[in-house]
Design an enzyme around this catalytic site. Structure first.
Site, short mmCIF file in Angstrom:
data_model
loop_
_atom_site.label_atom_id
_atom_site.label_comp_id
_atom_site.label_asym_id
_atom_site.label_seq_id
_atom_site.Cartn_x
_atom_site.Cartn_y
_atom_site.Cartn_z
N GLY A 1 8.00 -8.26 29.16
CA GLY A 1 9.09 -7.56 28.47
C GLY A 1 9.30 -7.93 27.02
O GLY A 1 10.42 -7.80 26.51
N ASN B 1 8.22 -6.30 24.41
CA ASN B 1 8.58 -5.08 23.67
C ASN B 1 10.01 -4.66 24.00
O ASN B 1 10.75 -4.20 23.11
CB ASN B 1 7.61 -3.93 24.00
CG ASN B 1 6.35 -4.03 23.17
OD1 ASN B 1 6.37 -3.75 21.97
ND2 ASN B 1 5.26 -4.47 23.79
N MET C 1 2.87 -0.72 34.17
CA MET C 1 1.48 -0.69 34.61
C MET C 1 1.23 0.34 35.72
O MET C 1 0.37 0.14 36.57
CB MET C 1 1.06 -2.09 35.08
CG MET C 1 1.20 -3.17 34.03
SD MET C 1 0.34 -2.77 32.49
CE MET C 1 -1.33 -3.18 32.97
N ASN D 1 4.90 5.90 24.99
CA ASN D 1 4.21 4.69 25.45
C ASN D 1 3.66 3.95 24.23
O ASN D 1 3.39 4.55 23.19
CB ASN D 1 3.05 5.08 26.37
CG ASN D 1 2.34 3.85 26.93
OD1 ASN D 1 2.98 2.87 27.32
ND2 ASN D 1 1.01 3.90 27.00
N HIS E 1 0.47 1.50 23.19
CA HIS E 1 -0.84 1.08 23.69
C HIS E 1 -1.49 0.10 22.71
O HIS E 1 -1.48 0.34 21.50
CB HIS E 1 -1.74 2.31 23.89
CG HIS E 1 -3.07 1.92 24.45
ND1 HIS E 1 -3.26 1.67 25.80
CD2 HIS E 1 -4.26 1.67 23.85
CE1 HIS E 1 -4.51 1.30 25.99
NE2 HIS E 1 -5.14 1.30 24.84
C1 GRF Z 1 1.81 -4.58 25.45
O1 GRF Z 1 0.66 -5.13 24.86
C2 GRF Z 1 1.77 -3.09 25.45
O2 GRF Z 1 1.08 -2.54 24.35
C3 GRF Z 1 1.01 -2.77 26.70
O3 GRF Z 1 1.45 -3.73 27.63
C4 GRF Z 1 1.89 -4.90 26.94
C5 GRF Z 1 3.29 -5.15 27.38
O4 GRF Z 1 3.78 -6.37 26.88
N1 GRF Z 1 1.22 -1.41 27.13
P1 GRF Z 1 5.31 -6.75 27.04
O5 GRF Z 1 5.65 -6.69 28.53
O6 GRF Z 1 6.12 -5.74 26.27
O7 GRF Z 1 5.41 -8.13 26.51
#
Ligand code: GRF
Length: 208
Positions: free
Chosen positions: A13, A15, A90, A112, A114
């Site tokens: 988490g 992000n 995921m 999203n 990526h």
């Molecule tokens: C990030 O690298 C994002 O780009 C990818 O999954 C990862 C998630 O990381 N889709 P977090 O859970 O936000 O730390």
């Protein structure tokens, strides 16, 4: 407008945390209505709870995709939500779910992030794949989600360098810090202007 979002996560988490911080710092005019996870143990859920954000965790194991999504959708209907923001979620979201979440032009209101410059290195290990390929420049993509995995319309991309002495760890850390700046900035752009699309094809005039 102030954006009402649901953030979907499966893991740490970071992000989500960046989005929460951007809202707190008033860099992002949004409210996180709910954080959804397919894993009740996802550390990101704790981040949400620490900030008083409602969470909804539903383990997908032992459930059909359609049923899992149906229960999530039912729950989301209890909030007002403009956009679903995938942040390390995921699970592939099925077309039948997406179809219930679109704007007046038919674009799905799901974004999203990526960890590569799409269309290079789609899939679950963008950083690792780019690093192992030996790229000199990689980057991060924020895109609209559509029926094809990692193929939706690109909203923003930010490159970052790979340095000769990088390890996979330093390379990922650089990318992640780019993500943490880019995702809130793109969400703020959506809050301000909605989704602005760049035409995909341009007609090249042939010289006579
Ligand atoms: C990030 O690298 C994002 O780009 C990818 O999954 C990862 C998630 O990381 N889709 P977090 O859970 O936000 O730390």
């Amino acid at each position: 407008m102030s954006l009402k979002i649901a953030v979907f996560i499966s893991g740490r988490g970071s992000n989500l945390n960046a989005i929460i911080q951007a809202i707190a710092d008033k860099r992002l005019d949004a409210t996180i209505q709910c954080v959804v996870s397919n894993d009740a143990e996802a550390p990101g859920l704790l981040i949400a709870k620490q900030h008083g954000i409602e969470t909804f965790a539903l383990d997908h194991k032992g459930m059909k995709r359609v049923e899992h999504e149906r229960v999530i959708l039912e729950h989301l209907k209890t909030y007002e939500i403009d956009y679903i923001v995938l942040a390390g979620y995921m699970r592939v979201i099925s077309p039948s779910f997406l179809k219930q979440w679109h704007d007046e032009r038919g674009y799905f209101k799901v974004v999203n992030i990526h960890p590569s410059l799409l269309p290079s290195f789609p899939g679950v290990s963008g950083y690792e794949d780019a690093f192992n390929y030996g790229v000199k420049v990689s980057g991060v993509t924020v895109h609209l989600v559509d029926e094809e995995v990692d193929r939706g319309i690109i909203l923003a991309q930010e490159p970052f360098p790979r340095f000769p002495d990088d390890t996979l760890q330093t390379f990922c850390a650089r990318g992640l810090s780019v993500e943490h700046a880019l995702y809130p900035a793109v969400l703020q752009q959506i809050a301000k202007e909605g989704i602005r699309l760049t035409p995909k094809k341009t007609k090249v005039e042939s010289k006579k």
